[in-house]
Scaffold this motif. Sequence first.
Motif, mmCIF file in Angstrom:
data_model
loop_
_atom_site.group_PDB
_atom_site.id
_atom_site.type_symbol
_atom_site.label_atom_id
_atom_site.label_comp_id
_atom_site.label_asym_id
_atom_site.label_seq_id
_atom_site.Cartn_x
_atom_site.Cartn_y
_atom_site.Cartn_z
ATOM 1 N N GLU A 250 -28.860 17.669 12.481
ATOM 2 C CA GLU A 250 -28.961 17.373 13.894
ATOM 3 C C GLU A 250 -27.222 16.321 14.334
ATOM 4 N N TYR A 251 -27.225 16.465 15.091
ATOM 5 C CA TYR A 251 -26.426 15.320 15.892
ATOM 6 C C TYR A 251 -26.190 15.325 17.057
ATOM 7 N N THR A 252 -26.218 14.404 17.361
ATOM 8 C CA THR A 252 -25.425 14.431 20.037
ATOM 9 C C THR A 252 -24.740 15.545 19.869
ATOM 10 N N ASN A 253 -24.028 15.283 21.613
ATOM 11 C CA ASN A 253 -23.230 16.172 21.857
ATOM 12 C C ASN A 253 -21.950 15.995 21.705
ATOM 13 N N LEU B 45 -23.491 6.617 17.194
ATOM 14 C CA LEU B 45 -24.502 6.922 15.660
ATOM 15 C C LEU B 45 -25.135 5.964 15.011
ATOM 16 N N LEU B 46 -24.922 4.542 15.585
ATOM 17 C CA LEU B 46 -24.782 3.980 14.739
ATOM 18 C C LEU B 46 -26.183 2.874 16.119
ATOM 19 N N THR C 290 -29.920 8.405 9.706
ATOM 20 C CA THR C 290 -32.121 8.283 8.909
ATOM 21 C C THR C 290 -31.803 9.696 8.394
ATOM 22 N N TYR C 291 -32.083 10.814 9.362
ATOM 23 C CA TYR C 291 -32.345 12.030 9.433
ATOM 24 C C TYR C 291 -31.170 12.646 8.829
#
Length: 315
Positions: free
Chosen positions: A109-112, A134-135, A141-142
């Motif tokens: 998983e990432y963000t856009n 992301l911080l 963590t995952y």
Amino acid sequence: MAVNRKSWKDKEMGLAEAVGEYLHDGDSFTIGGMGARDPFAVAYEIIRQKKRHLTLTVPGVIDIGSMLVGSGCIDRFEGAYCGISVVGTENCFRRAREKGIPHPVEVEEYTNLTASLRFLAGSMKVPFMPTKSLLGSDIPTYNKSIRVIDDPYGSGPVALVRASNPDVAFIHVQRADLEGNGQIFGILVSDPTLARAAKHVVLTCEEIVPSQEIRKNPQMTSIPSYCVDAVVKVPFASHPMWCAGYYCCDIPFRYQFAQAAKTKEGYDAFVKEWVFDTGSWDGFLDKLGRERLERLVQMERENYTIPLTYREGAM
């Protein structure tokens, strides 16, 4: 192994041929669009050819991703989301993740933003891209592929996302020439970057135009020929989603898919009727009905029309 045709002058291929040559079992791939210009015709062909063990890596994907997961084509997903709960098209993805139906799908998983940064790194031929965003989340963590280091220039911690260079990118554009110069009207999303990051690019388009028409408005060429291996003319290839200036979203069809996808049996029946029984994208369009398609064209032109300058290539 796929043939590299990037230097060819005539790259036109058929849809089944392009999918068969450039996407193989076990490959990684990406798709352009995101709610607009989504290459549904390609997804139907991937399902029809029963491709397996694929990795889909995207910034984010809606109905197409859920269909490919529901048909058992995808083993691994890398991106921000797959399907959209507002419409209900995420059901196939949820079944795969929560119940292992038709089989489990691994997720990275990432963000856009950070998924897009992966392609930016890939297009630049650098191994990773730094980001602060992301911080503020628990994604690191995952997602063990994300590394957090101290900025050597003193700004504190910074997250690193690795580059993405998928085996093939499938991108739909409004028009292209035979050399593979693709012009996009409306939202670009990350498509120009995807094309530069992927090892091979298959460009589907609403229409093929002469190169001299492309050159009259070169600023509209978002996908250059040196990225592209194959050009496939596929009218209405983004149905039921939008294609700016060409046709509007077929919301009732999306609703029909979302309703069918609530159960595996419903989804399987939907795919049998609309993908396998139609035999091809042309067969799908025939079943859908030309009158319905023309209505979508009319609705889009009432809302958004590509300027005549670009349609005729005039200056």
